[in-house]
Design an enzyme around this catalytic site. Structure first.
Site, short mmCIF file in Angstrom:
data_model
loop_
_atom_site.label_atom_id
_atom_site.label_comp_id
_atom_site.label_asym_id
_atom_site.label_seq_id
_atom_site.Cartn_x
_atom_site.Cartn_y
_atom_site.Cartn_z
N TYR A 65 -16.63 14.71 -17.11
CA TYR A 65 -16.93 13.63 -17.25
C TYR A 65 -17.92 13.62 -15.99
O TYR A 65 -17.74 13.99 -15.13
CB TYR A 65 -15.68 12.67 -16.88
N ASP A 125 -7.59 17.04 -16.57
CA ASP A 125 -7.85 15.47 -16.78
C ASP A 125 -7.23 15.35 -18.15
O ASP A 125 -8.09 15.85 -19.16
CB ASP A 125 -9.30 15.47 -16.58
N LYS A 158 -8.08 4.00 -19.69
CA LYS A 158 -8.40 4.35 -21.24
C LYS A 158 -7.02 4.02 -21.93
O LYS A 158 -6.56 3.07 -21.94
CB LYS A 158 -8.99 5.76 -21.35
N ARG A 214 1.00 -1.14 -0.07
CA ARG A 214 -0.16 0.10 -0.03
C ARG A 214 0.83 1.26 -0.14
O ARG A 214 0.60 2.45 -0.48
CB ARG A 214 -1.08 0.13 1.22
#
Length: 375
Positions: free
Chosen positions: A92, A165, A190, A39
């Site tokens: 988005y 973004d 993506k 982590r």
């Protein structure tokens, strides 16, 4: 025996071993010198973050478990309870849902800024504790292109940070730090990964102190990306430039084809000369215009249904940027959470269809669209 693999192995481990207390102290005394717990950091997730950081020209980056986690980490880098953010109205739907439904509960307010004024005077939208502006290089789903240099100047005039973004453009087309942005984020799901088999995100900082803050947020909120997902994303990233160029060539050809169809009322693609930001897109995008486009059919659900049933090479799959083409329906998927008024104001109508153009042979894609429109 010394093993020197050309490709980084998958470090599928949650924890790393130490010889003694001296090694433990070295871990805390020399950050980045070794690993403790996945982590907190793992060779695979660090490799992905470092690779995207290099592409974007940043000072440091973190890989996250999804694009949404990247958006969350980016906003939390600058915001605390009582703060306020500006967000491009063309955004988005997941970004607006995060701001409206969750960050509002944590005391972070939001005001949406119309596309037309993002690079102009932001004064009417400011509050005493406004911290940042969030926008997309190329907006989803209407493919509007933000003037990044103008937006950065508008932000920095008021001491705001510009968070971009860059998912649709990728660093192959545009590097927002070249235009003075402060943070850049990607849904790695993506184009960065590119094969529709990974869910991941990444955030890149221009300043070292922001990179350190991102690292802390990633560790303490547990946003860390898994080793396997990181390895797959790095594998996909190696062909990013080749893939993006192929996406762009195919999308431009399809946009020109769609312009000729009598049943298509409008085509939204920055590569078309009549696109309102065509020249800006050519400059910021190095004469490449991306692999995404949208087009407007008649505002009848059954017309859209008929088109979806007729195409064979563009399955209805509500994501984007895989090597295989697909289509999506913004009104019913990505922007479903917006109010009807917001949808109308943005131009997200019943007949709007978004195409994610893949890298298949262009003659096959055009033939499929031709037969679909013929029906």
């Amino acid at each position: 025996m010394h093993i020197h693999p050309k490709i980084t192995p998958i470090y599928q481990t949650s924890v790393f071993k130490f010889e003694d207390l001296n090694e433990l102290e070295l871990y805390f005394g020399e950050p980045g010198s070794r690993y403790l717990y996945s982590r907190n950091g793992n060779p695979n997730s660090d490799e992905l973050a470092d690779a995207v950081n290099l592409l974007e020209g940043g000072a440091g980056a973190v890989a996250t478990g999804s694009g949404m986690a990247a958006i969350f980490a980016a906003i939390m880098t600058y915001c605390a309870s009582g703060d306020h953010v500006l967000c491009a109205a063309d955004i988005y739907g997941g970004s607006s849902a995060l701001l409206n439904q969750e960050l509002s509960r944590l005391g972070v307010g939001v005001t949406y800024v119309p596309f037309e004024v993002l690079a102009e005077d932001l004064t009417p939208y400011l509050e005493p504790r406004t911290r940042l502006l969030l926008c997309e290089t190329i907006s989803n789903p209407l493919l509007r292109v933000v003037d990044l240099r103008g937006a950065a100047q508008a932000c920095h005039t008021h001491g705001l940070k510009l968070v971009v973004d860059n998912t649709f453009a990728t660093p192959v087309l545009t590097r927002p730090f070249d235009y003075e942005a402060d943070l850049v984020l990607h849904s790695v799901t993506k184009y960065i990964s590119g094969h529709s088999d990974v869910t991941a995100g990444v955030v890149v900082a221009r300043a070292a102190e922001d990179a350190a803050r991102l690292k802390q947020i990633g560790v303490l909120f547990g946003l860390t990306l898994s080793p396997m997902e990181s390895w797959l994303a790095v594998r996909g990233l190696k062909t990013l430039r080749l893939r993006v160029e192929a996406h762009c060539r195919n999308a431009e050809a399809i946009a020109k084809f769609l312009k000729q169809q009598p049943t298509v009322q409008a085509v939204h693609y920055p590569g078309l000369p009549d696109h309102p930001q065509h020249l800006l897109a050519a400059n910021q995008g190095r004469a490449l215009f991306g692999g995404m486009l949208s087009f407007q059919l008649e505002d009848e659900a059954e017309v859209v249904n008929q088109f979806m049933r007729a195409v064979k090479r563009f399955p209805f799959a509500p994501s984007l940027a895989g090597v295989d083409s697909s289509l999506s329906y913004p009104l019913g998927t990505s922007h479903r959470s917006l109010t009807q008024q917001q949808q109308l104001e943005l131009g997200i109508r019943v007949g709007l269809v978004r195409l994610s153009v893949g890298i298949e042979p262009i003659n096959e894609l055009l033939a499929d669209l031709e037969q679909a429109f013929a029906k």
